[in-house]
Structure formats: C-alpha cells, structure tokens
Design a protein around this motif. Structure first.
Motif, PDB file in Angstrom:
ATOM      1  N   ARG A  59     -11.184   7.350  11.222  1.00 17.47           N
ATOM      2  CA  ARG A  59     -12.437   6.575  11.132  1.00 17.47           C
ATOM      3  C   ARG A  59     -13.507   7.254  11.984  1.00 17.47           C
ATOM      4  O   ARG A  59     -14.669   7.323  11.605  1.00 17.47           O
ATOM      5  N   TRP A 106      -5.473   5.892  11.674  1.00 21.72           N
ATOM      6  CA  TRP A 106      -6.713   5.304  11.163  1.00 21.72           C
ATOM      7  C   TRP A 106      -7.854   5.453  12.181  1.00 21.72           C
ATOM      8  O   TRP A 106      -8.966   5.845  11.818  1.00 21.72           O
ATOM      9  N   CYS A 109     -15.086  -1.668   4.432  1.00 19.92           N
ATOM     10  CA  CYS A 109     -15.345  -0.491   3.590  1.00 19.92           C
ATOM     11  C   CYS A 109     -16.337   0.440   4.284  1.00 19.92           C
ATOM     12  O   CYS A 109     -17.476   0.060   4.539  1.00 19.92           O
ATOM     13  N   GLU A 157     -11.338   5.928  -3.762  1.00 20.68           N
ATOM     14  CA  GLU A 157     -12.077   4.728  -3.351  1.00 20.68           C
ATOM     15  C   GLU A 157     -13.549   4.817  -3.761  1.00 20.68           C
ATOM     16  O   GLU A 157     -14.202   3.816  -3.975  1.00 20.68           O
ATOM     17  N   TYR A 193       0.825  -1.216   0.000  1.00 21.85           N
ATOM     18  CA  TYR A 193       0.000   0.000   0.000  1.00 21.85           C
ATOM     19  C   TYR A 193       0.859   1.266   0.000  1.00 21.85           C
ATOM     20  O   TYR A 193       0.371   2.341  -0.316  1.00 21.85           O
TER      21      TYR A 193
END
Ligand code: HEM
Length: 498
Positions: free
Chosen positions: A126, A122, A442, A304, A103
């Motif tokens: 999130r 993250w 996702c 995305e 990644y």
C-alpha cells in the motif's frame, strides 16, 4: 516399535481430532449468530448453484435474519453481514486486515498482490502503490480516458438503428485499453482486436473463483484438481502470467533507455511515472523489487482496474437509458460544460464540475456495486460488544449489495434516483460502500470515478440512450465482479446538439 503406517495413522487421527475440537469450539463461540436453517448434512450448500442465484439467496438469508446470519457450507462456515454496526466495526478495524479464505481462490492468478495480501505484505504494498494514485498523476490520464472513449463511440456507430446493443463488451474493452495504457504505459488495442483473449481469460477466472467459493467439494484443492474448471484455470493463469511477464520486460527495457524521473512513452508524450514504472523504480531497503513481486501487483491492478469500471459504466449507461428524466438532467449539465463545442477534449476541471453525473455514478454503484460483497478474517479471536467473540479463522462476508437495497436505509430501493445522494452526507458514511471503507478501501476509487465520468460524458455527448427493444432487464450474476448473465442492453441514437 511403531510401524510407519501406525505413526501416519496416529498423526492423521490427531489432525482430525484437533480439527473437530476447534470446529466445535468455534461453533460454541458463534452461537450468538443465528444459523440459516439447512440440510442436516449438507447445510446450506445445496441452495447455491448458478452465480445468477447467489444474490437472491444471500438477500433472502440476510433479510430473514436481521442482517446477521451463519451459512453452513459443510466444511466451512460463513458469517453473512448487513448489520451496519458490525460492518463498520470490521471495515474500520486496524487489527482485522486479512481477507477471508475465499480470496485464496484468486491466489494462483494474483499471488500475494495487494488485493488479497495478508497484513504485513499489504502494508508494504500500500505504501509503495499509494503515490501512483496521486492527484497530479491522475490528472494526466484524462486524455487517455478521452481517446479510448472516442474509439468506443466510433465503434458504436454500427449499432445505430438496431433495437438493442449489449454495451458490456464495448465498455469493458474500452476500460481494458484504459487500464493498460494508464498503468502499464502500453497500448493493447483490445477495442479494435475482435477477440481479446485477455478479457475472456479474466471473465472466466471471475466465474471460476465465485463458483468455488460457494461449492462444498471444490474447497479442497485435491477434489478441485479433478474438475474441468481446474484445467481451465491452469490454462488462463498461464496465459495471464505470460502476458504480464512480457509487459514488464518491455517496460523495464523502455525504462532502462530513459533518463531521470521522466520517461519517454511509446505514446509519444512525456509523462510522469505511472504504476508499473513506479514499481520498477521502487527500492525497499535499498534493493529493487523482484520481478515476481511486481508481477503480482501488476496482475492485481489490471484485474481490479478494468472489470470493475467496465461493469459500472455499463450499468450506468443502462440506468440512464431506462430513466429519461435522469438522462435529461445529466445532459443539461454536459451542455452547460461543453457549450457549443461538444467535441472539444474533456479536461480535468470538467471532470470536477460534473456534479450531477457524480450523483448518477453513486446511484449506479448503489444498485449495481461492482464488488457486491467482500470478506475479512482475523488470525486471533476478536472481542466484539457484550463479550461476543468473533473467532479467529472465520470468514465474515460484508454483503454490500444487501445494504444498498435495504428499504430501511434507502427508501424505494429499486428506484434509480441520483438525488437521494444530495442528502446522504447527513447520514452514516457506512451505508454506501461500493469502494469499501477504512484501511483496505479501494485504492483506485478516484481513478475509477474520473474514468467513469469521462467515458459516460463522451457517450452522452454523442448518443441519446434509449431502453432496449424488446425490453431488457439485466440478470445479475455475482462473479467476483457483478455481471449480467443476459448482457446489458440499450439502444443508441445519434444525439442532436444545437
Ligand atoms: C467502479 C470501480 C471500482 C469499484 C466499485 C471498486 C471497488 C473496490 C472494493 C470494494 C475494494 C475492496 C475489496 C475488498 O475488501 O475485498 C477494492 C479494492 C481495491 N481496488 Fe477497487 N474498485 C474499482 C475500481 C478500481 C480501479 C480502477 C483500480 C485501479 C486502477 C482499483 C484497484 C483496487 C485495489 C488495488 C484494491 C485493493 C486495495 C487494498 O487492499 O489495499 N479499483 N476496490
């Protein structure tokens, strides 16, 4: 006294020795995982060439090693997994949250955005981003799906009467317009601009990233910098960043001119806060988020949020064209919902009652998962069962495409059969994983399914879909997002609606 050169040489040798010892240690601890036979020096790297070969090769590896094997890419080992227990172990782990090393090839473009961020960043992202996908927010996007699908349906008129149309570009421009409008609050009219530079740059970035992942030489930044792709990447990243900068600037200005929680859209409607607005108004420890942080998250969302749905809708339309009995059933549902008025705007409630279309979408994403594999790594050793170790730093690749086409899990796997999902709830939730699962699943899953339903419904209400002439079979290419190297072709014929 030691000379400077002697000190540097000693440090380099110590570095190599350390790397060699760690490499050998890891190799010992990974002994329980069967190796894919390969060349004594080049390992398996010579097997990989074009992105159209990648899925065939990975499928061959996992099939002949019972769902778990180690691939040697010279300076790097990759553990490839379709073993369901191990996949579940990784996806549900609250400790293994980091993405695998591959990644990092997206880093120049996406920075430390939520898709590739390490655990600490993250968690923060999130938490900030989750409210942007709240049901109440998603409900207001339906009219945007509808209006952009309407443009696509109009543009497709010129393809009527032709033996085949490659729908991928039409659809991807439509999903690009949708993601920009819903999450950034601006229209870019990609569908009506003949050439979308943005879409082209994204497409190239996807190809470059996967090509690097399976290349031995391009792993090294120094060697990669000598290749043509490095210069292309620099050009595309510069363009993509400039594009996002200008959207953020414009949006910040619009937001400053608005009052309270609601802002006036340039689209003329009052809307609640969407993704970019949410980031612009977010505060962490009383401080607004810096522009670089917002930019990384915005770039991630734009990427995305359009390429994945663009591919998925295109493969769904292709599958409907190739399977007339499935299309007939999907049409029956559309007629029941829309009655005599096929042109009335679609509502959020309509989307929720499209149960058969939902099965079609599930089956499409089984055969054509937009993200065919995804990787994890841990920065500490993890104990699996019976004392087996998952060593730190190793790349573990969940090969979802392989699971979705395993005949032991999905009998007659090549058959497009949406009804198989009627009974799916009785089996493991870890066999159908297009949106991944667990903490790093996702975040845009609901958005994606709503958008797919709205766009496919619009196309179906206006066109009968037929197989392309001459006949066409997509040549699947794994390029970060699943693509078809020879297009996704169907025929469109105006639909009769009595
Ligand atoms: C058919 C459409 C889509 C598919 C199949 C899909 C699939 C996935 C998968 C498999 C992951 C996990 C990837 C990994 O572990 O490396 C993921 C993550 C993500 N997706 Fe999607 N996606 C779709 C649409 C969308 C949309 C429409 C958005 C935004 C509007 C979106 C935003 C994200 C984000 C931000 C992440 C990272 C989440 C995190 O790490 O917490 N996706 N997606």
């Amino acid at each position: 006294m030691f000379s400077f050169i002697q000190i540097v040489t000693a440090l380099v040798l110590a570095g190599i020795a350390y790397w060699w010892i760690s490499w050998k240690r890891n190799e010992r601890r990974l002994k329980w995982i069967p190796k894919v036979p390969g060349h004594p020096i080049f390992g398996n790297v010579l097997d990989f060439g074009k992105t159209t070969d990648t899925l065939t090769i990975l499928s061959k590896y996992t099939k002949s090693h019972d769902g778990l094997c180690m691939v040697d890419l010279v300076f790097r080992k990759l553990v490839l997994i379709t073993d369901l227990k191990l996949v579940e172990f990784f996806l549900t782990s609250t400790k293994i949250l980091d993405k695998s090393s591959e990644y990092r090839f997206l880093e120049r473009w996406l920075g430390d955005g939520i898709l590739i961020a390490k655990a600490a960043r993250w968690r923060k992202s999130r938490k900030i981003i989750t409210p942007a996908f709240h049901f109440g927010i998603l409900a207001q996007f339906v009219s945007t799906y509808e209006s952009n699908a309407e443009i696509m349906v109009k543009l497709l008129e010129k393809e009527v009467g032709k033996g085949s149309v490659d729908i991928y570009n039409y659809v991807t421009m439509c999903t690009l317009d949708i993601i920009y409008e819903t999450s950034m609050g601006v229209k870019i009219n990609a569908q009506t601009n003949k050439q979308s530079e943005y879409a082209f740059a994204v497409k190239e970035m996807c190809r470059i990233t996967v090509d690097r992942s399976f290349s031995a030489l391009k792993q090294s930044n120094t060697l990669y910098a000598l290749t043509g792709d490095y210069y292309k990447e620099s050009k595309y990243v510069k363009f993509l960043h400039a594009n996002t900068d200008s959207v953020i600037r414009a949006r910040r200005k619009a937001l400053q001119g608005s009052e309270g929680q609601q802002i006036d859209e340039d689209l003329g409607e009052k809307k609640k806060l969407a993704f970019l607005d949410l980031l612009l108004q977010s505060k962490v420890d009383g401080e607004p988020l810096p522009d670089w942080y917002i930019k990384e998250e915005v770039n991630t969302m734009l990427f995305e949020g359009h390429d994945t749905t663009g591919a998925a809708i295109s493969f769904a339309l292709y599958s409907l064209a190739e399977n007339p009995e499935v299309q007939a059933q999907a049409m029956e549902e559309q007629r029941t919902i829309f009655g005599k008025n096929r042109n009335r705007p679609i509502t959020f409630d309509d989307i929720h009652v499209m149960k058969y279309l939902e099965l079609v979408i599930k089956e499409t994403l089984r055969l054509y998962p937009s993200v065919p594999f995804y990787g994890r790594k841990s920065d500490v050793d993890i104990k699996y069962k019976d004392g087996q170790i998952l060593p730190k730093g190793t790349s573990f690749l969940m090969y979802i495409y392989g699971i979705h086409r395993d005949p032991k899990i999905f009998p007659d796997p090549e058959k497009f059969d949406p009804m198989r999902f009627e009974t799916m709830h009785k089996t493991s939730p870890f066999i159908h994983l297009p949106f991944s699962a667990g903490p790093r699943n996702c975040i845009g899953q609901k958005f994606a399914v709503h958008e797919m339903k709205a766009v496919i419904s619009k196309v179906l209400r206006n066109y009968e879909l037929l197989p392309a002439f001459p006949s066409h079979k997509p040549l699947l290419a794994a390029e970060s997002v699943l693509k078809s190297a020879n297009g996704i072709k169907i025929q469109v014929k105006p639909r009769k609606w009595d």
